[in-house]
Design a protein around this motif. Structure first.
Motif, PDB file in Angstrom:
ATOM      1  N   SER A  30     -64.267   7.124  38.112  1.00 22.87           N
ATOM      2  CA  SER A  30     -63.228   7.462  37.142  1.00 22.87           C
ATOM      3  C   SER A  30     -63.829   8.015  35.855  1.00 22.87           C
ATOM      4  O   SER A  30     -64.980   7.714  35.503  1.00 22.87           O
ATOM      5  CB  SER A  30     -62.395   6.219  36.812  1.00 22.87           C
ATOM      6  N   VAL A  31     -63.024   8.813  35.186  1.00 22.03           N
ATOM      7  CA  VAL A  31     -63.402   9.291  33.857  1.00 22.03           C
ATOM      8  C   VAL A  31     -63.612   8.086  32.946  1.00 22.03           C
ATOM      9  O   VAL A  31     -64.546   8.053  32.145  1.00 22.03           O
ATOM     10  CB  VAL A  31     -62.318  10.241  33.304  1.00 22.03           C
ATOM     11  N   SER A  32     -62.784   7.061  33.099  1.00 23.99           N
ATOM     12  CA  SER A  32     -62.911   5.855  32.274  1.00 23.99           C
ATOM     13  C   SER A  32     -64.288   5.207  32.408  1.00 23.99           C
ATOM     14  O   SER A  32     -64.840   4.722  31.426  1.00 23.99           O
ATOM     15  CB  SER A  32     -61.830   4.840  32.640  1.00 23.99           C
ATOM     16  N   ARG A  33     -64.835   5.201  33.618  1.00 28.48           N
ATOM     17  CA  ARG A  33     -66.170   4.603  33.816  1.00 28.48           C
ATOM     18  C   ARG A  33     -67.223   5.356  33.006  1.00 28.48           C
ATOM     19  O   ARG A  33     -68.101   4.747  32.387  1.00 28.48           O
ATOM     20  CB  ARG A  33     -66.539   4.613  35.298  1.00 28.48           C
ATOM     21  N   VAL A  34     -67.129   6.672  33.000  1.00 27.11           N
ATOM     22  CA  VAL A  34     -68.052   7.481  32.208  1.00 27.11           C
ATOM     23  C   VAL A  34     -67.842   7.192  30.722  1.00 27.11           C
ATOM     24  O   VAL A  34     -68.807   7.031  29.964  1.00 27.11           O
ATOM     25  CB  VAL A  34     -67.849   8.982  32.521  1.00 27.11           C
ATOM     26  N   VAL A  35     -66.600   7.083  30.308  1.00 27.79           N
ATOM     27  CA  VAL A  35     -66.273   6.862  28.903  1.00 27.79           C
ATOM     28  C   VAL A  35     -66.786   5.504  28.420  1.00 27.79           C
ATOM     29  O   VAL A  35     -67.264   5.388  27.286  1.00 27.79           O
ATOM     30  CB  VAL A  35     -64.757   7.006  28.658  1.00 27.79           C
ATOM     31  N   VAL A  36     -66.719   4.489  29.258  1.00 25.32           N
ATOM     32  CA  VAL A  36     -67.236   3.171  28.862  1.00 25.32           C
ATOM     33  C   VAL A  36     -68.710   3.275  28.484  1.00 25.32           C
ATOM     34  O   VAL A  36     -69.138   2.751  27.453  1.00 25.32           O
ATOM     35  CB  VAL A  36     -67.012   2.127  29.976  1.00 25.32           C
ATOM     36  N   LEU A  37     -69.489   3.977  29.286  1.00 23.44           N
ATOM     37  CA  LEU A  37     -70.910   4.151  28.969  1.00 23.44           C
ATOM     38  C   LEU A  37     -71.088   4.982  27.698  1.00 23.44           C
ATOM     39  O   LEU A  37     -71.937   4.678  26.860  1.00 23.44           O
ATOM     40  CB  LEU A  37     -71.645   4.805  30.144  1.00 23.44           C
ATOM     41  N   TYR A  38     -70.285   6.004  27.553  1.00 23.99           N
ATOM     42  CA  TYR A  38     -70.327   6.855  26.358  1.00 23.99           C
ATOM     43  C   TYR A  38     -70.037   6.035  25.104  1.00 23.99           C
ATOM     44  O   TYR A  38     -70.708   6.179  24.081  1.00 23.99           O
ATOM     45  CB  TYR A  38     -69.312   7.983  26.547  1.00 23.99           C
ATOM     46  N   LYS A  39     -69.054   5.148  25.192  1.00 23.65           N
ATOM     47  CA  LYS A  39     -68.703   4.308  24.050  1.00 23.65           C
ATOM     48  C   LYS A  39     -69.779   3.255  23.759  1.00 23.65           C
ATOM     49  O   LYS A  39     -69.818   2.705  22.667  1.00 23.65           O
ATOM     50  CB  LYS A  39     -67.345   3.644  24.279  1.00 23.65           C
ATOM     51  N   TYR A  60     -70.329  15.883  31.665  1.00 25.40           N
ATOM     52  CA  TYR A  60     -69.746  16.624  30.546  1.00 25.40           C
ATOM     53  C   TYR A  60     -68.268  16.938  30.791  1.00 25.40           C
ATOM     54  O   TYR A  60     -67.466  16.918  29.857  1.00 25.40           O
ATOM     55  CB  TYR A  60     -70.539  17.901  30.265  1.00 25.40           C
ATOM     56  N   ALA A  61     -67.892  17.212  32.034  1.00 23.66           N
ATOM     57  CA  ALA A  61     -66.486  17.462  32.348  1.00 23.66           C
ATOM     58  C   ALA A  61     -65.651  16.214  32.086  1.00 23.66           C
ATOM     59  O   ALA A  61     -64.555  16.296  31.525  1.00 23.66           O
ATOM     60  CB  ALA A  61     -66.332  17.915  33.796  1.00 23.66           C
ATOM     61  N   ALA A  62     -66.174  15.052  32.464  1.00 20.36           N
ATOM     62  CA  ALA A  62     -65.467  13.790  32.205  1.00 20.36           C
ATOM     63  C   ALA A  62     -65.319  13.557  30.709  1.00 20.36           C
ATOM     64  O   ALA A  62     -64.257  13.143  30.233  1.00 20.36           O
ATOM     65  CB  ALA A  62     -66.204  12.630  32.861  1.00 20.36           C
ATOM     66  N   LEU A  63     -66.377  13.828  29.955  1.00 18.42           N
ATOM     67  CA  LEU A  63     -66.314  13.641  28.503  1.00 18.42           C
ATOM     68  C   LEU A  63     -65.363  14.639  27.856  1.00 18.42           C
ATOM     69  O   LEU A  63     -64.617  14.290  26.929  1.00 18.42           O
ATOM     70  CB  LEU A  63     -67.715  13.739  27.899  1.00 18.42           C
ATOM     71  N   ALA A  64     -65.346  15.866  28.353  1.00 16.49           N
ATOM     72  CA  ALA A  64     -64.400  16.861  27.827  1.00 16.49           C
ATOM     73  C   ALA A  64     -62.967  16.437  28.131  1.00 16.49           C
ATOM     74  O   ALA A  64     -62.078  16.546  27.275  1.00 16.49           O
ATOM     75  CB  ALA A  64     -64.692  18.232  28.425  1.00 16.49           C
ATOM     76  N   TYR A  65     -62.751  15.918  29.337  1.00 16.86           N
ATOM     77  CA  TYR A  65     -61.419  15.436  29.694  1.00 16.86           C
ATOM     78  C   TYR A  65     -61.006  14.301  28.754  1.00 16.86           C
ATOM     79  O   TYR A  65     -59.877  14.275  28.270  1.00 16.86           O
ATOM     80  CB  TYR A  65     -61.387  14.961  31.152  1.00 16.86           C
ATOM     81  N   TYR A  66     -61.925  13.391  28.499  1.00 15.61           N
ATOM     82  CA  TYR A  66     -61.646  12.279  27.585  1.00 15.61           C
ATOM     83  C   TYR A  66     -61.256  12.787  26.197  1.00 15.61           C
ATOM     84  O   TYR A  66     -60.249  12.354  25.636  1.00 15.61           O
ATOM     85  CB  TYR A  66     -62.861  11.364  27.492  1.00 15.61           C
ATOM     86  N   HIS A  67     -62.020  13.700  25.655  1.00 13.01           N
ATOM     87  CA  HIS A  67     -61.742  14.190  24.303  1.00 13.01           C
ATOM     88  C   HIS A  67     -60.431  14.979  24.246  1.00 13.01           C
ATOM     89  O   HIS A  67     -59.755  14.967  23.215  1.00 13.01           O
ATOM     90  CB  HIS A  67     -62.917  15.006  23.775  1.00 13.01           C
TER      91      HIS A  67
END
Length: 95
Positions: A30-39, A60-67
């Motif tokens: 999930s994008v959320s899983r990537v975002v947890v690590l980013y946070k 980077y696509a997951a992070l772009a989607y998050y932003h």
């Protein structure tokens, strides 16, 4: 000549995968899983290293989607945390 990748195809949402939450296409990540690590202050290279089946473009696509969809992802993260604490308190009553 190298083939260009349409970055819009790197994140997908389907009710069949991840309960309709956005995931990295072709994976169940999930994008959320990537975002947890980013946070947690991991950069894109570190995230790709930790989730080794993802390449840098996918991260980077997951992070772009998050932003671009911050409210949606933050709501997902809050719901997951609430569910965690609900289950944790339920399990503590069983002991």
């Amino acid at each position: 000549m190298a083939t260009a990748t349409n970055i819009g195809t790197l994140v997908t949402c389907s009710p069949d995968v991840g309960d309709g939450c956005p995931v990295i296409a072709g994976t169940k990540t999930s994008v959320s899983r990537v975002v947890v690590l980013y946070k947690q202050r991991a950069n894109a290279e570190e995230i790709a290293r930790r989730i080794s089946h993802l390449n840098l473009a996918q991260v980077y696509a997951a992070l772009a989607y998050y932003h671009a969809n911050r409210d949606q992802i933050e709501t997902e993260l809050a719901q997951a945390e609430a569910e965690y604490w609900s289950l944790a308190s339920f399990n503590s009553f069983k002991k």
